[in-house]
Write a protein that holds these residues in place. Structure first.
Motif, PDB file in Angstrom:
ATOM      1  N   ASP A 270       0.667  -1.197  -0.026  1.00 36.10           N
ATOM      2  CA  ASP A 270       0.006  -0.007  -0.083  1.00 36.10           C
ATOM      3  C   ASP A 270       0.793   1.706  -0.061  1.00 36.10           C
ATOM      4  OD1 ASP A 270       0.836  -0.368   2.432  1.00 36.10           O
ATOM      5  OD2 ASP A 270      -0.940   0.149   3.992  1.00 36.10           O
TER       6      ASP A 270
ATOM      7  N   ALA B 247      -1.075   5.215  -5.126  1.00 34.64           N
ATOM      8  CA  ALA B 247      -2.539   5.203  -5.665  1.00 34.64           C
ATOM      9  C   ALA B 247      -2.340   4.913  -6.892  1.00 34.64           C
ATOM     10  CB  ALA B 247      -3.354   6.477  -5.127  1.00 34.64           C
ATOM     11  N   PRO B 248      -2.045   5.538  -8.226  1.00 37.12           N
ATOM     12  CA  PRO B 248      -2.924   4.649  -8.857  1.00 37.12           C
ATOM     13  C   PRO B 248      -2.067   3.285  -9.178  1.00 37.12           C
ATOM     14  CG  PRO B 248      -2.337   6.989  -9.870  1.00 37.12           C
ATOM     15  CD  PRO B 248      -1.528   6.807  -8.758  1.00 37.12           C
TER      16      PRO B 248
ATOM     17  N   PHE C 201      -1.369   1.085  -7.543  1.00 37.10           N
ATOM     18  CA  PHE C 201      -1.766   0.458  -5.922  1.00 37.10           C
ATOM     19  C   PHE C 201      -2.479  -0.546  -6.472  1.00 37.10           C
ATOM     20  CE2 PHE C 201      -4.736   0.296  -2.868  1.00 37.10           C
ATOM     21  CZ  PHE C 201      -4.393  -0.956  -1.953  1.00 37.10           C
ATOM     22  N   GLN C 202      -3.804   0.535  -6.909  1.00 40.31           N
ATOM     23  CA  GLN C 202      -5.490   0.043  -7.775  1.00 40.31           C
ATOM     24  C   GLN C 202      -5.357  -0.475  -8.846  1.00 40.31           C
ATOM     25  OE1 GLN C 202      -7.399   0.554  -5.782  1.00 40.31           O
ATOM     26  NE2 GLN C 202      -7.119   1.970  -4.809  1.00 40.31           N
ATOM     27  N   GLU C 203      -3.553   0.004 -10.028  1.00 43.20           N
ATOM     28  CA  GLU C 203      -3.719  -1.248 -10.452  1.00 43.20           C
ATOM     29  C   GLU C 203      -2.945  -2.325 -10.459  1.00 43.20           C
ATOM     30  OE1 GLU C 203      -0.666  -1.231 -15.324  1.00 43.20           O
ATOM     31  OE2 GLU C 203      -0.936   0.419 -13.579  1.00 43.20           O
TER      32      GLU C 203
ATOM     33  N   ARG D 107      -3.899  -3.729  -7.193  1.00 42.98           N
ATOM     34  CA  ARG D 107      -5.037  -4.431  -6.638  1.00 42.98           C
ATOM     35  C   ARG D 107      -5.897  -5.360  -8.041  1.00 42.98           C
ATOM     36  NH1 ARG D 107      -9.868  -4.345  -5.135  1.00 42.98           N
ATOM     37  NH2 ARG D 107     -10.198  -4.833  -3.286  1.00 42.98           N
ATOM     38  N   SER D 108      -6.121  -4.539  -9.196  1.00 42.75           N
ATOM     39  CA  SER D 108      -7.150  -4.901  -9.847  1.00 42.75           C
ATOM     40  C   SER D 108      -6.466  -6.859 -11.089  1.00 42.75           C
ATOM     41  CB  SER D 108      -7.224  -3.773 -10.785  1.00 42.75           C
ATOM     42  OG  SER D 108      -8.406  -2.951 -10.304  1.00 42.75           O
TER      43      SER D 108
END
Length: 296
Positions: A40, A44-45, A47-49, A51-52
């Motif tokens: 984490d 942020a971008p 991390f989200q990628e 995670r997806s």
């Protein structure tokens, strides 16, 4: 219903752990939680990628696990430090077993902080299965390493559950450090060792009764020498597919928990088969164990 949590970093080693966890969940009527942890501290971008991508990968894995119905598989992706998230999710899901793949060692990092596996084992309150086998399956031969304490019954209970009624060895490594000079001659030393083995075997049978095992539900083994090496030698001689050992890091302070204990650490590293670690309280010596020298 039991809950098995398997943590995956999406590597081939983790794939083997997932396959074994699913096999055992099907055999033992458990629900399976698939977990991936994403750092984490990534932007942020990213991390989200990540995670997806992890969520899609785990959903694909779940769809391919044909040994379990899909409604008995839960997919989770968490953000954070890997070992802390594994332990946190285990608590949230009330997991009965954590399953991990054996990690390749990176020497400098391991000296400083340990592998993810070692950090989870040091801090867990749940049994942990470290999978080394290449294909999922039963454990036709299980070797449980026991000390002579009341808590050792927990080790044998867990070993018996995974052994599934197949061959189970209950092994204790006795301290034979009494020398010839103390005993007088070689014949006296042999008599001492025979009596030591007899006492240890009787105590192993008492531990098995505490664990609820039938007298013919296990095979007692008493060896002498260095505990870790004796256990490794026995595992090789018996062809063990699963080794089981207790850990007592929960009763130590924060600094002491940095060390697993030489026996558990050696078995995690060097046993060629899967290894189950069982966290223990204590130690509480068994009645009669005071007369038996314990390994140092």
């Amino acid at each position: 219903m039991r809950v098995f949590l398997v943590a995956s970093d999406l590597s081939p080693r983790s794939d083997r752990a997932v396959a074994q966890a699913a096999y055992l969940a099907a055999r033992m009527d458990a629900r399976l939680v698939l977990l991936n942890v994403v750092d984490d501290e990534l932007p942020a971008p990213i991390f989200q990628e990540e995670r997806s991508l992890a969520l899609r990968a785990l959903e694909g894995t779940a769809a391919r696990l044909d040994v379990l119905p899909r409604d008995r598989i839960v997919v989770r992706v968490s953000g954070g430090l890997d070992f802390r998230e594994i332990l946190a999710v285990a608590r949230e899901e009330q997991a009965d077993l954590i399953v991990l793949g054996a990690h390749r060692r990176a020497i400098l990092q391991d000296v400083l902080v340990g592998t993810t596996v070692e950090r989870v084992v040091r801090n867990a309150t749940t049994p942990i299965l470290v999978v080394k086998r290449s294909l999922p399956g039963d454990y036709p031969c299980t070797l449980a390493a026991l000390d002579l304490t009341a808590e050792a019954a927990s080790i044998l209970e867990q070993a018996h559950g995974l052994a599934g009624g197949q061959t189970l060895y209950a092994m204790h490594v006795a301290d034979d450090s009494v020398g010839l000079r103390q005993l007088g001659d070689a014949a006296a030393a042999e008599r001492h060792r025979a009596e030591l083995a007899r006492k240890c075997e009787a105590l192993l049978r008492g531990i098995a009764r505490r664990a609820g095992l039938a007298p013919n539900g296990f095979l007692p083994v008493v060896e002498r020498g260095s505990p870790a090496q004796a256990i490794l030698d026995a595992a090789g001689a018996f062809g063990a597919e699963l080794g089981v050992v207790g850990t007592r890091t929960r009763t130590r302070g924060p600094m002491e928990r940095l060390l697993l204990g030489s026996v558990a650490e050696r078995l995690l590293l060097d046993m060629p088969c899967d290894v189950l670690t069982v966290p223990l309280e204590g130690p509480t010596p068994l009645e009669g164990a005071g007369a038996v020298p314990m390994p140092g």
